[in-house]
Design a protein around this motif. Structure first.
Motif, mmCIF file in Angstrom:
data_model
loop_
_atom_site.group_PDB
_atom_site.id
_atom_site.type_symbol
_atom_site.label_atom_id
_atom_site.label_comp_id
_atom_site.label_asym_id
_atom_site.label_seq_id
_atom_site.Cartn_x
_atom_site.Cartn_y
_atom_site.Cartn_z
ATOM 1 N N TRP A 212 0.836 -1.204 0.000
ATOM 2 C CA TRP A 212 0.000 0.000 0.000
ATOM 3 C C TRP A 212 0.871 1.254 0.000
ATOM 4 N N ASP B 45 -8.392 -5.468 -0.826
ATOM 5 C CA ASP B 45 -8.643 -4.525 -1.930
ATOM 6 C C ASP B 45 -9.705 -3.490 -1.539
ATOM 7 N N GLU B 46 -10.731 -3.955 -0.790
ATOM 8 C CA GLU B 46 -11.764 -3.004 -0.377
ATOM 9 C C GLU B 46 -11.221 -2.000 0.639
ATOM 10 N N ALA C 209 -9.280 0.636 -1.181
ATOM 11 C CA ALA C 209 -10.145 1.625 -1.833
ATOM 12 C C ALA C 209 -10.570 2.701 -0.821
ATOM 13 N N LEU C 210 -10.858 2.241 0.401
ATOM 14 C CA LEU C 210 -11.259 3.163 1.464
ATOM 15 C C LEU C 210 -10.098 4.068 1.871
ATOM 16 N N LYS D 9 -7.686 4.987 0.081
ATOM 17 C CA LYS D 9 -7.444 5.947 -0.989
ATOM 18 C C LYS D 9 -8.269 7.207 -0.743
#
Ligand code: C2E
Ligand code: MG
Ligand code: MG
Length: 560
Positions: free
Chosen positions: A383, A546-547, A550-551, A553
């Motif tokens: 990340w 992955d979820e 996304a958060l 980000k």
């Protein structure tokens, strides 16, 4: 007669202690000896002035390992009481087998004022060195064993534990005597007795009760403890023996009965364990059987689960989910906790509570734990490399994993292999792991901090520990247990406890994180009372990597 009256409380205590014929030691809450009685001086050869200010470590014989004392300490802290056999060393170097009872005396706040130990020194006949002991192996004989079994039953009645009685028979022992001769048979029995001795903890008893029949009495907190020892015994006996130059391979069978589940008296338990042993042998040996059938089903499930975890590790069936930690003021994501899940093709999607306990009991937690450390470090670094905001990821550490000698190496490897800076890794441990306060625990915790990782106490407030450890251990963070947050609105006490934990952590300059915040009322309460960091379903459930990315980000979690 006036002259007979003791002139101080101190004197009175000594006089009382000296009326007891068994050796007694009184230590303060830190384990420093403050008093011994005359019987102690007589049996151990130390004078009171020589031992005051020292700890009972001066009596350590080489017969017990550190795990023995750690366990003793843990049950003292949890139950306020411990009872068992300890080999102690006298000043002369002689080893004395003692039946020891230790009791904690608490003050009004529940802190330990004194530990009072009373010992019965087991008599050894001077001429032969044996009494109530089997001549060949030196183990207790059937008579002494029954006595010990009865004592164990009395001891567990008070602390709500069980006793497991294991009858252990060597499979086809007669073929060894017939084929290799009695000398070899005898030597083998000696070696078997040593191995059995190595399988048990210091408070347990192993005895040779007949030719090739051994018995063990274990005080167990849960039935699983009996299973663990039985498996250990089978494994240990299966490992080849070298007897007078001959390689000898044998197996054993074990029958297990449980107090109070199966029987109330020692003699009943012996009969039932015999019957279970008969069943174990009938099915071909090299197995253990409980007397109660439901226990056999439980044991079978456990074995299958163990095999499935092993396979799961090989087949990469485990994954980490990440639950955000959020700043309650700004709703910004400030960290995450890595939480393991098992996607088993046979058993479906499993939460950690369904398999971590078995992993802990079977030692598989070592492999799982080092995988979790490595995977969390790898993911966090990925990340960071992808340009996402840098956050600290917390990993749960299980007690046996922390205790393992290679734990610090596992942490270092996870960081080095992934080139992750230590400040981005946090380790979560629970209060019970601090109990015992052993040098080893303190040393390891400091090593963790020296590496640069953060260190939090998970589920804070639910353990038994005294709060004084917070200043003694290098902790950075307290995580208030979900149980307190859950009932904040309905239960005033829970709100008060939460407030107290937040206040205390501020005073001690520790970070505080609230677990399990599920609604706006929880968040408002925490915010108002100064808890800056929150982890809970209100903001997000644990998410696949992955979820979560996304958060992250987006960077924050807005509601409404
Ligand atoms: P924990 O470390 O206290 O983790 C927090 C648990 O609370 C997680 O359950 C999480 O999903 C749950 N939780 C968080 N917020 C809420 C909320 O608002 N409401 C409710 N009802 N629950 C919430 P999970 O993931 O099932 O984990 C359970 C326990 O399993 C963890 O408790 C931890 O002790 C253990 N565990 C998880 N992953 C690992 C691991 O990798 N290694 C070890 N040794 N233990 C792990
Ligand atoms: Mg945790
Ligand atoms: Mg927790």
């Amino acid at each position: 007669m006036i002259g007979m009256i003791p002139n101080s409380q101190d004197n009175l205590v000594d006089i009382i202690l000296n009326t007891v014929d068994d050796p007694m030691i009184v230590t303060d809450g830190h384990g420093v000896i403050v008093r011994v009685n005359r019987a102690f001086e007589d049996s151990f050869g130390w004078r009171a002035e020589e031992v005051k200010g020292k700890t009972p470590k001066i009596l350590n014989s080489a017969k017990h390992d550190s795990a023995f004392f750690e366990e003793l300490w843990q049950s003292l802290k949890a139950d306020g009481f411990w009872e068992g056999h300890i080999w102690n060393r006298a000043k002369s170097g002689d080893e004395l087998n003692t039946d020891c009872r230790i009791k904690a005396q608490l003050d009004d706040n529940g802190d330990v004022l004194y530990f009072v130990s009373r010992m019965k020194v087991e008599e050894i006949e001077e001429s032969t060195g044996i009494r109530n002991h089997d001549q060949l192996t030196g183990l207790p004989d059937q008579h002494l064993f029954l006595d010990r079994l009865e004592q164990a039953i009395i001891a567990v009645k008070r602390v709500d534990k069980s006793v497991a009685l294991l009858h252990i028979g060597i499979d086809h022992f007669s073929t060894i005597n017939d084929g290799l001769g009695y000398d070899i048979g005898d030597e083998l029995l000696k070696q078997v007795s040593q191995r059995l001795h190595d399988c048990m903890r210091g408070s347990d008893t192993v005895a040779r009760v007949a030719g090739d029949l051994f018995s063990m009495a274990l005080q167990v907190a849960s039935i699983d403890d009996g299973v663990i020892v039985a498996e250990k015994v089978l494994k240990s006996i299966q490992t080849g023996f070298k007897v007078n130059g001959n390689n000898v391979n044998i197996t054993a069978s074990i029958g297990i009965s449980l107090f109070p589940k199966d029987g109330e008296t020692a003699s009943d338990l012996v009969k039932l364990a015999d019957s279970a042993l008969h069943h174990a042998k009938k099915n071909g040996g090299n197995a253990y059987k409980f007397y109660a059938e439901d226990m056999n089903i439980k044991a079978k499930n456990r074995i299958e689960m163990e095999a499935a975890i092993r396979k799961g590790l090989e087949n990469r069936e485990f994954v980490l989910y990440y639950q955000p930690k959020v700043a309650a003021g700004t709703e910004e994501i400030v960290g995450a906790e890595a939480l393991i899940r098992w996607q088993s093709p046979e058993r479906g999607f499993m939460p950690p509570n369904d398999f971590i306990p078995v992993a802990e009991e079977t030692g598989l937690i070592g492999d799982i734990g080092s995988w979790v450390l490595g995977e969390a470090a790898r993911q966090n670094k990925a990340w960071q490399d992808a340009g996402l905001k840098k956050i600290r990821v917390a990993v749960n550490v299980a007690a046996p994993q922390f205790k393992a000698p290679d734990f610090i190496d596992c942490v270092l490897n996870a960081l080095d292999n992934n080139d992750l800076d230590a400040q981005w890794l946090e380790l979560e441990i629970v209060e019970s792991m601090l109990m015992g306060n052993t040098d080893m625990t303190i040393k390891k915790l400091h090593e963790v901090r020296d590496i640069g990782c953060h260190l939090s106490i998970d589920d804070f407030g639910t353990g038994y520990s005294s709060l004084s450890y917070l200043t003694r251990f290098p902790i950075t963070t307290l995580k208030i247990d979900r149980a307190f947050i859950k009932d904040l609105e309905s239960d005033k006490t829970m709100a008060e406890i939460s407030r107290a934990i937040i206040g205390m952590s501020q005073g001690l300059e520790l970070e505080v994180v609230a677990e399990g915040a599920e609604n706006l009322a929880h968040i408002d309460f925490l915010r108002e009372n100064g808890c800056q960091t929150v982890q809970g379903f209100y903001y997000s459930k644990p998410l696949p990597a992955d979820e979560f990315a996304a958060l992250l980000k987006i960077g924050s979690i807005k509601h409404g």
